[in-house]
Enzyme design. Structure first.
Site, PDB file in Angstrom:
ATOM      1  N   HIS A  38      60.817  19.643   8.964  1.00  0.00           N
ATOM      2  CA  HIS A  38      62.101  19.026   9.322  1.00  0.00           C
ATOM      3  C   HIS A  38      62.307  17.678   8.619  1.00  0.00           C
ATOM      4  O   HIS A  38      63.187  16.916   9.005  1.00  0.00           O
ATOM      5  CB  HIS A  38      62.228  18.861  10.839  1.00  0.00           C
ATOM      6  CG  HIS A  38      62.414  20.166  11.564  1.00  0.00           C
ATOM      7  ND1 HIS A  38      62.312  20.292  12.922  1.00  0.00           N
ATOM      8  CD2 HIS A  38      62.705  21.406  11.091  1.00  0.00           C
ATOM      9  CE1 HIS A  38      62.523  21.565  13.257  1.00  0.00           C
ATOM     10  NE2 HIS A  38      62.750  22.257  12.174  1.00  0.00           N
ATOM     11  N   GLY A  54      52.611  21.273  21.519  1.00  0.00           N
ATOM     12  CA  GLY A  54      53.715  20.399  21.921  1.00  0.00           C
ATOM     13  C   GLY A  54      55.066  20.807  21.380  1.00  0.00           C
ATOM     14  O   GLY A  54      55.828  19.975  20.911  1.00  0.00           O
ATOM     15  N   ASN A  80      50.342  23.145  25.345  1.00  0.00           N
ATOM     16  CA  ASN A  80      51.656  22.611  25.719  1.00  0.00           C
ATOM     17  C   ASN A  80      51.664  22.207  27.187  1.00  0.00           C
ATOM     18  O   ASN A  80      50.941  22.774  28.008  1.00  0.00           O
ATOM     19  CB  ASN A  80      52.727  23.697  25.494  1.00  0.00           C
ATOM     20  CG  ASN A  80      54.017  23.146  24.924  1.00  0.00           C
ATOM     21  OD1 ASN A  80      53.989  22.425  23.930  1.00  0.00           O
ATOM     22  ND2 ASN A  80      55.133  23.470  25.544  1.00  0.00           N
ATOM     23  N   LEU A  81      52.535  21.251  27.507  1.00  0.00           N
ATOM     24  CA  LEU A  81      52.643  20.809  28.888  1.00  0.00           C
ATOM     25  C   LEU A  81      53.313  21.882  29.755  1.00  0.00           C
ATOM     26  O   LEU A  81      52.867  22.173  30.861  1.00  0.00           O
ATOM     27  CB  LEU A  81      53.469  19.520  28.915  1.00  0.00           C
ATOM     28  CG  LEU A  81      53.181  18.498  29.994  1.00  0.00           C
ATOM     29  CD1 LEU A  81      51.707  18.168  30.084  1.00  0.00           C
ATOM     30  CD2 LEU A  81      53.977  17.213  29.698  1.00  0.00           C
TER      31      LEU A  81
END
Ligand code: OAD
Ligand code: ZN
Length: 244
Positions: free
Chosen positions: A119, A190, A216-217
């Site tokens: 990105h 994440g 990941n959370l």
């Protein structure tokens, strides 16, 4: 559940890690889609699309300057550092590829070098006229209230990040895809699995027979495509998973 990937046991494995905003969250950089995230506080169409830029380039620059200001204040955390250490340990180009959707420069500051920033990077600027020599992105840490103009041709300058509705850089995207197609372990960290094409990399890796792991959370949107889900904070889990 195993607390490490058993990396030391496999002398020829190839690992691809894809990171998203969650890895930088503990450095103090806001994520996009979590509660209080950037897309709750800013209208993404105004600040992160070509149409928004056309309408109000200075507003878009103020948003990206704010991202620069944030990132400058923050430091890489144990998650970024574990990935940079692993790259240094492996010392072989084909065995480890780090793909990031983040534009915050924290992987580079942690020491990662074989890095594909799909990105872009908010600390790079380029001229919007593709025929201008300044259309090759250059390092720029300045904060702008007004959209800057190109010193060579007078066109508007823009941050070198990929906005919604834009294509990824084809060279970087091809490198990323090639690494994903040829890996033995694919690990996402994440990331909500909501933004394409990066959200689809796990399926490509899976189709190629790779083991797929997510740190990941919260459960990501593409959770089903992963063999293993290590739920929690990247800065705590990554150093354990990647220890050799
Ligand atoms: P999101 O904000 O969509 O998702 C962040 C993910 O990280 C969530 O799933 C959280 O559960 C998780 N998370 C938060 N804190 C964490 C922590 N400490 N440890 C581990 N996980 C944590 O961010 P991205 O998936 O990166 O694009 O978003 C993808 C793209 O959408 C971004 O690159 C950006 C955005 O619009 C552009 O700007 C082009
Ligand atoms: Zn120019």
């Amino acid at each position: 559940m195993r607390s490490d990937l058993g990396l030391g046991l496999l002398p020829s494995f190839r690992l691809v890690v894809l990171t998203g905003a969650g890895i930088s969250q503990e450095s103090g950089i806001p994520t996009f889609r979590d509660a209080g995230g950037l897309w709750e506080r800013f209208d993404m169409r105004q600040v992160a699309t070509p149409e928004g830029f056309q309408k109000d380039p200075s507003l878009v620059w103020r948003f990206h300057s704010e991202m620069r200001r944030y990132a400058q204040k923050c430091a890489p955390n144990a998650g970024h550092i574990a990935l940079a250490d692993l790259e240094r340990d492996l010392g072989d180009e084909d065995r480890f590829t780090l793909i990031t959707q983040n534009v915050d420069d924290l992987h580079r500051r942690a020491g990662s070098r074989r890095l594909l920033e799909v990105h872009g990077n908010v600390f790079r600027t380029r001229c919007t006229d593709s025929t201008c020599p300044k259309s090759t992105a250059f390092r720029d840490e300045a904060l702008y209230e007004e959209a800057p103009r190109c010193p060579l041709c007078g066109s508007l300058m823009r941050p070198d990040v990929v906005w919604f509705g834009e294509y990824l850089d084809p060279i970087i995207e091809t490198k990323a895809r090639r690494a994903v197609m040829n890996c033995d372990i694919f690990m996402a960290v994440g990331t909500s699995g909501a933004v394409w094409p990066a959200a689809g990399y796990v399926e490509i890796a899976r189709a190629a027979g790779a083991r797929t792991v997510i740190v990941n959370l919260d459960p990501p949107e593409n959770l089903r495509a992963f063999d293993e889900f290590h739920q929690g904070k990247a800065s705590q889990i990554l150093p354990l998973l990647l220890k050799r």
